[in-house]
Design a protein around this motif. Structure first.
Motif, PDB file in Angstrom:
ATOM      1  N   THR A   3       0.748  -1.285  -0.014  1.00  0.00           N
ATOM      2  CA  THR A   3       0.008  -0.068   0.134  1.00  0.00           C
ATOM      3  C   THR A   3       0.894   1.250   0.016  1.00  0.00           C
ATOM      4  O   THR A   3       0.434   2.411  -0.335  1.00  0.00           O
ATOM      5  CB  THR A   3      -0.882   0.024   1.178  1.00  0.00           C
ATOM      6  OG1 THR A   3      -0.216   0.146   2.476  1.00  0.00           O
ATOM      7  CG2 THR A   3      -1.883  -1.080   1.130  1.00  0.00           C
ATOM      8  N   GLU A  13      -8.662  -7.137  -1.078  1.00  0.00           N
ATOM      9  CA  GLU A  13      -9.740  -7.391  -1.950  1.00  0.00           C
ATOM     10  C   GLU A  13      -9.649  -6.274  -3.168  1.00  0.00           C
ATOM     11  O   GLU A  13      -9.612  -5.012  -2.617  1.00  0.00           O
ATOM     12  CB  GLU A  13     -11.122  -7.421  -1.617  1.00  0.00           C
ATOM     13  CG  GLU A  13     -11.479  -8.854  -0.609  1.00  0.00           C
ATOM     14  CD  GLU A  13     -11.427 -10.436  -1.456  1.00  0.00           C
ATOM     15  OE1 GLU A  13     -11.631  -9.991  -2.517  1.00  0.00           O
ATOM     16  OE2 GLU A  13     -11.473 -11.067  -0.943  1.00  0.00           O
ATOM     17  N   VAL A  14      -9.348  -6.576  -4.256  1.00  0.00           N
ATOM     18  CA  VAL A  14      -9.513  -5.359  -5.243  1.00  0.00           C
ATOM     19  C   VAL A  14     -10.298  -5.900  -6.568  1.00  0.00           C
ATOM     20  O   VAL A  14     -10.705  -7.363  -6.666  1.00  0.00           O
ATOM     21  CB  VAL A  14      -7.931  -5.119  -5.883  1.00  0.00           C
ATOM     22  CG1 VAL A  14      -7.146  -4.810  -4.838  1.00  0.00           C
ATOM     23  CG2 VAL A  14      -7.631  -6.454  -6.588  1.00  0.00           C
ATOM     24  N   GLU A  15     -10.895  -5.073  -7.366  1.00  0.00           N
ATOM     25  CA  GLU A  15     -11.650  -5.364  -8.510  1.00  0.00           C
ATOM     26  C   GLU A  15     -10.541  -5.742  -9.734  1.00  0.00           C
ATOM     27  O   GLU A  15      -9.621  -4.632 -10.076  1.00  0.00           O
ATOM     28  CB  GLU A  15     -12.530  -4.449  -8.853  1.00  0.00           C
ATOM     29  CG  GLU A  15     -13.553  -4.314  -7.571  1.00  0.00           C
ATOM     30  CD  GLU A  15     -14.468  -3.000  -7.591  1.00  0.00           C
ATOM     31  OE1 GLU A  15     -14.362  -2.338  -8.832  1.00  0.00           O
ATOM     32  OE2 GLU A  15     -15.387  -2.697  -6.974  1.00  0.00           O
ATOM     33  N   HIS A 118      -8.728  -1.961  -9.369  1.00  0.00           N
ATOM     34  CA  HIS A 118      -9.425  -0.911  -8.650  1.00  0.00           C
ATOM     35  C   HIS A 118      -9.737  -1.319  -7.396  1.00  0.00           C
ATOM     36  O   HIS A 118     -10.033  -2.660  -7.211  1.00  0.00           O
ATOM     37  CB  HIS A 118     -10.485  -0.341  -9.348  1.00  0.00           C
ATOM     38  CG  HIS A 118     -10.218   0.405 -10.678  1.00  0.00           C
ATOM     39  ND1 HIS A 118     -10.025  -0.159 -11.769  1.00  0.00           N
ATOM     40  CD2 HIS A 118     -10.255   1.678 -11.037  1.00  0.00           C
ATOM     41  CE1 HIS A 118      -9.809   0.673 -12.818  1.00  0.00           C
ATOM     42  NE2 HIS A 118      -9.640   1.689 -12.479  1.00  0.00           N
ATOM     43  N   GLN A 119      -9.742  -0.282  -6.346  1.00  0.00           N
ATOM     44  CA  GLN A 119     -10.284  -0.751  -5.039  1.00  0.00           C
ATOM     45  C   GLN A 119     -11.185   0.441  -4.584  1.00  0.00           C
ATOM     46  O   GLN A 119     -10.561   1.550  -4.436  1.00  0.00           O
ATOM     47  CB  GLN A 119      -9.115  -1.096  -4.094  1.00  0.00           C
ATOM     48  CG  GLN A 119      -9.315  -1.342  -2.622  1.00  0.00           C
ATOM     49  CD  GLN A 119      -8.182  -1.418  -1.848  1.00  0.00           C
ATOM     50  OE1 GLN A 119      -7.614  -0.821  -1.647  1.00  0.00           O
ATOM     51  NE2 GLN A 119      -8.134  -2.656  -1.202  1.00  0.00           N
ATOM     52  N   ASP A 120     -12.323   0.136  -4.267  1.00  0.00           N
ATOM     53  CA  ASP A 120     -13.116   1.387  -3.938  1.00  0.00           C
ATOM     54  C   ASP A 120     -13.196   2.339  -4.668  1.00  0.00           C
ATOM     55  O   ASP A 120     -13.377   3.463  -4.333  1.00  0.00           O
ATOM     56  CB  ASP A 120     -12.885   1.688  -2.344  1.00  0.00           C
ATOM     57  CG  ASP A 120     -12.917   0.777  -1.441  1.00  0.00           C
ATOM     58  OD1 ASP A 120     -13.771  -0.220  -1.572  1.00  0.00           O
ATOM     59  OD2 ASP A 120     -11.999   0.664  -0.513  1.00  0.00           O
ATOM     60  N   GLY A 121     -13.125   2.126  -6.074  1.00  0.00           N
ATOM     61  CA  GLY A 121     -13.276   3.184  -7.156  1.00  0.00           C
ATOM     62  C   GLY A 121     -12.014   3.977  -7.463  1.00  0.00           C
ATOM     63  O   GLY A 121     -11.871   4.885  -8.250  1.00  0.00           O
ATOM     64  N   SER A 122     -10.824   3.467  -6.792  1.00  0.00           N
ATOM     65  CA  SER A 122      -9.680   4.259  -7.029  1.00  0.00           C
ATOM     66  C   SER A 122      -8.584   3.246  -7.731  1.00  0.00           C
ATOM     67  O   SER A 122      -8.790   1.794  -7.309  1.00  0.00           O
ATOM     68  CB  SER A 122      -9.055   4.678  -5.708  1.00  0.00           C
ATOM     69  OG  SER A 122      -9.774   5.568  -5.092  1.00  0.00           O
TER      70      SER A 122
END
Length: 359
Positions: A3, A13-15, A118-122
């Motif tokens: 991070t 978890e990431v997308e 992405h993660q939480d839109g970022s």
């Protein structure tokens, strides 16, 4: 993922995007942990975090883009570095020197500037070596996806995508030693032991392994090298020992340590007109012995991935393994992915040679 710059690895978890037309979705089974993963988490700028590393992935293809040929759902694959396959170096077969290397392997995104995660839109940076395989799934491409035997143990195959092909390729593609030559390898971790194994397989007359760690030297001896334990020795004593064992100096040397003082020793260990290849990543500068270099007509050069094309070298090395001529299986120590930081600690402390993370 990591991070922050220089931070530890964390499970998160990431997308992950669906594969585009030129991409391949791979379910990761195992990923080798390489020193490049550890080094780059500190070298990359702070703005390139969070970032997902990993570049020795192996897994099973789950989805294939419409433009991808030669790879099918269900194939077992070993992942390696990316190249454009279109520029001058690529057309010459020197894909490690691709004009697009930085963009395709290190910049954390696709060539068009988009991130695959992405993660939480970022955005989350990734596409590391075109894979970011310290993850359950990775997006790769046809140029860095090597289809392998469906019965192959992917846990043992994962390191072939980078470390093993770098060490072996340096011997097989760059140096081309023969029975009349001598080779000394400084630093016999996974990359160095791959150099040793390749040299022994090629019948090189004298193969030496220099290290501080007894377990690594024992592996080098098992593979057919003569061990030089540098612990407790002064640099000049190491050089003298190598020269003694090679009859005046080595024809070739390989350094994997990236320790400037060791690189200098490796150069000094060479015979006249000998060649040193440096492979380690870390310091910005090396200090060489200029008098020794000039008077001896010696050469110092570097190699990217052992000048290997993974689509050629990975199958070649796996074939050598099947023949019993490249036996590095014993180097692998497996860890569950949630123990990744234990694996980092163990490899940095020299307790293991090749950590491989498994799901």
């Amino acid at each position: 993922m990591v991070t922050r710059q220089g931070g530890s690895f964390e499970l998160a978890e990431v997308e992950l995007d669906e594969p585009r037309a030129d991409e391949v979705l791979v379910r990761i089974v195992a990923t080798g942990l390489c020193h490049t993963d550890l080094t780059m988490r500190s070298l990359l700028p702070a703005e390139m975090f969070p970032n997902v590393f990993g570049h020795e992935g192996a897994g099973v293809v789950e989805s294939v883009g419409t433009d991808v040929e030669g790879i099918a759902v269900g194939d077992q694959v070993v992942l390696s570095f990316r190249s454009c396959r279109e520029c001058g170096p690529c057309r010459e077969g020197l894909v490690g020197y691709c004009d697009q290397t930085l963009l395709l392997n290190y910049m954390g995104m696709r060539a068009d500037g988009s991130t695959t995660m992405h993660q939480d839109g970022s955005p989350v940076f990734g596409s590391f070596f075109g894979q970011s395989s310290l993850a359950r799934h990775a997006l790769a491409h046809a140029d860095n996806c090597v289809v392998v035997d469906p019965d192959l143990d992917l846990t043992l195959a994962a390191p072939f995508g980078c470390g093993y092909q770098t060490g072996a390729g340096t011997v097989l593609n760059v140096l081309h030693p023969d029975a009349d030559d001598s080779l000394v390898v400084y630093g016999v971790g996974a990359v160095g032991l791959a150099s040793v194994a390749a040299a022994v397989a090629e019948g090189v007359g004298t193969v030496l392994a220099v290290d501080l760690v007894g377990a690594r030297l024992a592996e080098a001896t098992r593979l057919g090298a003569t061990a030089v334990d540098a612990s407790g020795l002064e640099p000049a004593e190491v050089v003298a020992r190598v020269k003694e064992l090679t009859g005046g100096g080595a024809t070739y040397a390989v350094d994997t340590t990236a320790v400037p003082a060791v690189v200098k020793q490796a150069q000094q260990s060479l015979a006249s007109r000998g060649t040193l290849v440096v492979l380690g990543l870390g310091p910005e500068e090396y200090q060489l012995d200029a008098i020794d270099l000039l008077q001896g007509g010696k050469r110092v050069l570097a190699s990217v991935e052992g000048d290997s094309d993974p689509l050629v070298m990975v199958p070649r090395l796996l074939a050598m393994r099947a023949q019993g001529r490249f036996d590095l299986d014993a180097l692998v120590t497996t860890y569950p992915f949630e123990k990744i930081n234990d694996a980092v600690d163990d490899v940095l402390a020299g307790r293991v040679v090749k950590p491989v993370l498994v799901w």
